[in-house]
Design a protein around this motif. Structure first.
Motif, PDB file in Angstrom:
ATOM      1  N   ASP A  66      25.966   0.510 -17.690  1.00  0.00           N
ATOM      2  CA  ASP A  66      25.257  -0.435 -18.550  1.00  0.00           C
ATOM      3  C   ASP A  66      23.755  -0.237 -18.374  1.00  0.00           C
ATOM      4  OD1 ASP A  66      23.902  -3.276 -18.927  1.00  0.00           O
ATOM      5  OD2 ASP A  66      25.764  -3.257 -20.088  1.00  0.00           O
ATOM      6  N   THR A 107      21.487  -2.290 -18.228  1.00  0.00           N
ATOM      7  CA  THR A 107      20.871  -3.319 -17.394  1.00  0.00           C
ATOM      8  C   THR A 107      21.334  -3.250 -15.942  1.00  0.00           C
ATOM      9  OG1 THR A 107      22.578  -4.932 -17.942  1.00  0.00           O
ATOM     10  CG2 THR A 107      20.622  -4.891 -19.352  1.00  0.00           C
ATOM     11  N   ASN A 136      21.483  -2.085 -12.134  1.00  0.00           N
ATOM     12  CA  ASN A 136      20.501  -1.634 -11.164  1.00  0.00           C
ATOM     13  C   ASN A 136      21.009  -0.356 -10.474  1.00  0.00           C
ATOM     14  OD1 ASN A 136      19.357  -1.441  -8.362  1.00  0.00           O
ATOM     15  ND2 ASN A 136      18.139  -3.162  -9.112  1.00  0.00           N
ATOM     16  N   THR A 146      16.456  -0.091 -13.618  1.00  0.00           N
ATOM     17  CA  THR A 146      17.475  -0.085 -14.674  1.00  0.00           C
ATOM     18  C   THR A 146      17.014   0.827 -15.812  1.00  0.00           C
ATOM     19  OG1 THR A 146      16.576  -1.911 -15.998  1.00  0.00           O
ATOM     20  CG2 THR A 146      18.033  -2.505 -14.158  1.00  0.00           C
ATOM     21  N   SER A 177      17.081   0.173 -18.970  1.00  0.00           N
ATOM     22  CA  SER A 177      16.301  -0.585 -19.954  1.00  0.00           C
ATOM     23  C   SER A 177      14.857  -0.795 -19.494  1.00  0.00           C
ATOM     24  CB  SER A 177      16.967  -1.930 -20.263  1.00  0.00           C
ATOM     25  OG  SER A 177      17.113  -2.698 -19.097  1.00  0.00           O
ATOM     26  N   GLU A 178      14.654  -1.039 -18.207  1.00  0.00           N
ATOM     27  CA  GLU A 178      13.289  -1.217 -17.690  1.00  0.00           C
ATOM     28  C   GLU A 178      12.511   0.095 -17.725  1.00  0.00           C
ATOM     29  OE1 GLU A 178      13.746  -4.747 -14.374  1.00  0.00           O
ATOM     30  OE2 GLU A 178      14.425  -2.733 -13.839  1.00  0.00           O
TER      31      GLU A 178
END
Length: 92
Positions: free
Chosen positions: A10, A12, A14, A49, A51-52
């Motif tokens: 995913d 998101t 970690n 992540t 996304s980050e």
């Protein structure tokens, strides 16, 4: 997903919570940068992540990176990568 031996991850999730460690981080960043990006190990520790990291938008444009940049870690063997990983800060 190859670095962590998982079929799906995913965006998101970690990296470190999924079992990533500093040696895997070096391999992951090296692989990402060979694909035309300019991320550092620090970027991964600060934004663990997908996304980050995507928000950092570190796409390397033409002429922004010296040719040797993409080969910086790719020519190291596992023992050399392990020595580098030992120098990274440990997560609590």
């Amino acid at each position: 997903h190859q670095t962590l031996n998982r079929s799906k991850i995913d965006v998101t999730a970690n990296f470190f919570a999924l079992g990533g460690d500093s040696l895997m981080a070096i391999k992951l960043i090296s692989s990402i940068n060979r694909s035309g990006y300019n991320y550092s190990i620090t970027d991964l520790f600060e934004t663990p992540t997908i996304s980050e990291m995507a928000l950092l938008n570190r796409k390397a444009g033409p002429g922004k990176l010296p040719p040797e940049h993409n080969k910086r870690f790719s020519q190291l063997d596992n023992s050399q990568l392990a020595k580098l990983a030992e120098k990274l800060p440990k997560l609590k």
